[in-house]
Structures are given as structure tokens and as C-alpha cells.
Design a protein around this motif. Sequence first.
Motif, PDB file in Angstrom:
ATOM      1  N   MET A  30      40.637  42.404  42.282  1.00 26.84           N
ATOM      2  CA  MET A  30      41.597  43.112  43.118  1.00 26.84           C
ATOM      3  C   MET A  30      43.015  42.658  42.824  1.00 26.84           C
ATOM      4  O   MET A  30      43.265  41.473  42.579  1.00 26.84           O
ATOM      5  N   THR A  51      35.646  46.625  37.978  1.00 27.29           N
ATOM      6  CA  THR A  51      34.405  46.307  38.682  1.00 27.29           C
ATOM      7  C   THR A  51      33.205  46.598  37.794  1.00 27.29           C
ATOM      8  O   THR A  51      33.293  47.415  36.868  1.00 27.29           O
ATOM      9  N   VAL A  91      41.250  47.880  43.651  1.00 28.50           N
ATOM     10  CA  VAL A  91      40.242  47.355  42.728  1.00 28.50           C
ATOM     11  C   VAL A  91      40.608  47.842  41.335  1.00 28.50           C
ATOM     12  O   VAL A  91      40.633  49.044  41.072  1.00 28.50           O
TER      13      VAL A  91
END
Length: 379
Positions: free
Chosen positions: A220, A228, A225
Motif C-alpha cells: 500500500m 498484490t 493498493v
Amino acid sequence: MITISGLTKVYESRGRQVTALDGVDLHVREGEVFGVIGQSGAGKSSLIRCVNLLERPTSGTVVVDGVDLTALAGKGRRAGKDLRRARSSIGMVFQHFNLLSSRTVQDNIELPLEILGVSGAERSRRALELLDLVGLADKAKAYPGQLSGGQKQRVGIARALAGEPKVLLSDEATSALDPETTRSILQLLRDLNRQLGLTVLLITHEMDVVKTICDSAALMEKGRVVETGTVGELLATPGSRLATELFPVGGAATGPDRTVIDVTFHGETATQPVISQLSRTYNIDISILGAAMDTVGGRQIGRMRIELPGRYEENVVPVGFLREQGLQIEIVEPQDEARGAAEGEQAEARDARQDESQIDKQDAAPAATAPALVKDGAR
């Protein structure tokens, strides 16, 4: 198990708006340990507090175990009956333990069950069972002030498990602990994940936490974000910032006619002599510029930066050989090397300035404080 969609959180501060979360999307699968990493101010704490609606999101949805918690939030500040019932499937472990000093260890664990109206005999049975699970069966009658930091956090974990949750949230649970205690708490969380089938969502600013127990991770920055995936996927993704942080390797080309490659090993390839095979097969000299190897999620994973003689066009076949062995290959561009070298020089210069500043402070300290300085240094 946890699906976050378009999550936004805006705070009012001194007449202006501060956006802590900016359209966050995240999915945590059932039974995995998912780590959210980022620096202070990235939005991690706001995110985890929005998952159980301790903080009400400004917009977006949070679905846990098929239940849309944001739809249960209502408009008042206090949680309604339906939201409280849904929260009972979510346990939370806090950074600073949050234990009641006037209650015994057993009483602290029984507190959430007391609030839920569970009978005294059942509360006692459950608390003692959980104390045994976290390795503190002999501390039931002790008070928090009599415990070490690691023991307090074990009590916090036991309390979070009192309601038999399906999801465990960990808010920087190890950042106040020493390295050895941190390792023991992380191992406990992993053991609980496996024994109880818990889904664990943790936030941290420490890469070692992600490396030690996480199946998946997210990076983050500024409320968003930016990356991921599973740890394995991230390590296999060229240019992944998380992979670079997890396994930092450096080193610049020793000359203009050189090919520098980052090689990622995982699974069976981590134990195979692939680099020596490459050297023998193509009769080339290979220089190892940097390497990092560790165990992630029970699997050996590593990265290595190597240098091959000649330009990339002359090394297409050797590079192809490495890919055929199941390795992830990333060609390091010359500008990346220059940037890395520049960053290294800047870091060295910064460290030197800090050292000089510290020396100046010590030189300027009155003579009366010298014993204290020596004592602090020894400690």
C-alpha cells in the motif's frame, strides 16, 4: 473470505479532508495468511479497522464470509445487533495488547464471552482451553503486569479467539516486540492458521513478517493498493517492487559489454545447481553480483543477480536455457544499474552525514553526561 471493493475512507481534520483510503480493492482467500505492508501513513491501519467496521468507510463495500458488513452498518455511531453478530466471526489482535490491568489473564480472555452472554462455566472452560492453545496454561491467575510483552500478546491472541472467529485481524501485532519474541508470535499465528483453519489478515511495515508467514501480500502507498498477489506470483513478476523488497539483490555490470540478469529460484529449482550447469554447458564465465535466499511459506525461494560476458543479443541461448529450467528471468537494463548505484551512493552519503551528526552531538555533550552515554552504548 474477505472481499473489499472500492473502499474509501475520508477523515475531517481541522476543516480539511484527508483521504486515508482511496478506492481499495482486495481479496483474501479462505484459510490463507494475507499481509498488507506499507510505510506509516499508507492507510494500513484504516484498512484493517474498516474490515470489521471499527471505522465506518466513506464508501465501498466490505464482505466477510459472505456477509456485507457495510450494509449492516446503519447510520448511527453505535453498532446494531446484526453488525455485532457478524463481528463475532472476526477476532482482532492489537499492537499494544489492550489488556485490562485490573483483570486476571483468564478474566481478560473471558471478557468478550461475558459481553456475548455466555455462561460462567462455559467462559471458564473456553478461556482455559485457549490459554493452553497459546502456551500459557500456567498463567490463568496472573495479571497483565506480571507478564512479558510476548506473553501479553499471546493473551491478546487468545482473547481474539474466544468467540471462535473464522477471521483473525492482526494490527501490527509484533511491532512492539523484540526479534526473538516476534518470531515466536508469528509461528503461533501460522500454527493457529493451520490448526483452526483461520483466515489471517495482518498489517505490518516489516518485510520479514511477510517473508515468514504470509501466503499472499499487498503493498500500500498513499491509501492505494499498488501491488498484490501470492508471494510466489510476486516473486515471479518482472519488476515487482514487493519481490525486490523481500529479496533485495544488487550489483552493477563490470563493463559495457555485459548482460546482467536477475534470476528467481523457487520450488525444486531452489536446490538445483542450475548456474554451474549453465557455465559448463556453454563454457562461459559467470559472475554472481548478489544473492538472497530464504524460506517463505515453507518453501525455499531466492533471487540472484548474475553477469554474463557479452551483450544480451549474444546471450539469448543461455538465457533461454535458464528459462527452460523453470527459473524466472529479468534482464536488468543499464539505466536500472545506474539508478541502483546512484541510490547506493546516496545511502552511503546519508549514513556518513548521520554518523558525523552523532559524533558532533557526542562531542558537544557536557562532561557530566559522558557516563550516561557510555552506559547507553553498552546497553
